[in-house]
Design a protein around this motif. Structure first.
Motif, short mmCIF file in Angstrom:
data_model
loop_
_atom_site.label_atom_id
_atom_site.label_comp_id
_atom_site.label_asym_id
_atom_site.label_seq_id
_atom_site.Cartn_x
_atom_site.Cartn_y
_atom_site.Cartn_z
N TRP A 190 -6.19 -5.74 -2.46
CA TRP A 190 -5.78 -5.36 -3.82
C TRP A 190 -5.02 -4.05 -3.78
CZ3 TRP A 190 -7.01 -8.44 -8.06
CH2 TRP A 190 -7.85 -9.51 -7.79
N VAL A 239 -2.36 -0.55 -9.70
CA VAL A 239 -1.18 -0.81 -10.53
C VAL A 239 -0.92 0.36 -11.47
CG1 VAL A 239 -0.14 -2.32 -12.28
CG2 VAL A 239 -1.56 -3.30 -10.45
N ILE A 293 -5.99 -0.56 -13.45
CA ILE A 293 -5.73 -1.97 -13.15
C ILE A 293 -5.41 -2.10 -11.66
CG2 ILE A 293 -4.20 -3.93 -13.57
CD1 ILE A 293 -3.68 -2.81 -16.36
N ARG A 308 -4.19 -5.12 -8.59
CA ARG A 308 -3.50 -6.40 -8.45
C ARG A 308 -3.72 -6.95 -7.05
NH1 ARG A 308 1.68 -5.66 -10.50
NH2 ARG A 308 1.99 -4.14 -8.86
N THR A 314 -4.43 -9.83 -11.58
CA THR A 314 -4.83 -8.46 -11.89
C THR A 314 -6.26 -8.44 -12.43
OG1 THR A 314 -3.92 -8.58 -14.12
CG2 THR A 314 -2.49 -7.69 -12.39
#
Length: 129
Positions: A10, A13, A35, A37, A44
């Motif tokens: 991940w 963001v 957040i 992603r 997300t």
């Protein structure tokens, strides 16, 4: 949007403000939502835990940069984690500033009533055996 935690694969963001809106900066990076992603699927999610709760070690170096931390701040945070319980994280911007402040600049703690104080000359003298 997925809401569980797991940063492998991940990437960071953006930050979220108190209303859940995407923003570039926040007042306290340690206690703000953000957040993430999935690098492969693009999915997300918003982690339930903050950096103050999970620590900085879950993030890649590029993410640490995107989060807005300097190399020096990152080093101090890692040193703090290594010198404490792995689950003990830097808790706030104020805590980070305190850790970044050189010991020589911090207010001195005087122990006037304590007879066990040692001056610098004595502290760094050659040991006697």
């Amino acid at each position: 949007m997925r809401r569980e935690c797991g940063y492998k694969g991940w990437e960071f963001v953006t930050w979220l403000d108190a209303d859940g809106n995407a923003v570039d900066t926040v007042d306290d990076r340690f206690n703000s939502q953000f957040i993430m992603r999935d690098r492969y699927s693009g999915e997300t999610y918003i982690p339930e835990r903050t950096i103050a709760q999970v620590g900085i070690g879950f993030f890649s170096l590029p993410d640490v940069d995107k989060l807005g931390f300097t190399g020096s701040e990152y080093q101090v945070m890692l040193r703090y984690i290594f010198n404490h319980d792995d689950k003990d994280c830097v808790e706030s911007e104020e805590h980070l500033r305190e850790l970044m402040t050189p010991l020589s600049s911090r207010p001195s703690l005087t122990m006037e009533e304590d007879e066990d104080t040692v001056d610098d000359e004595e502290r760094w003298a050659e040991p006697t055996y």
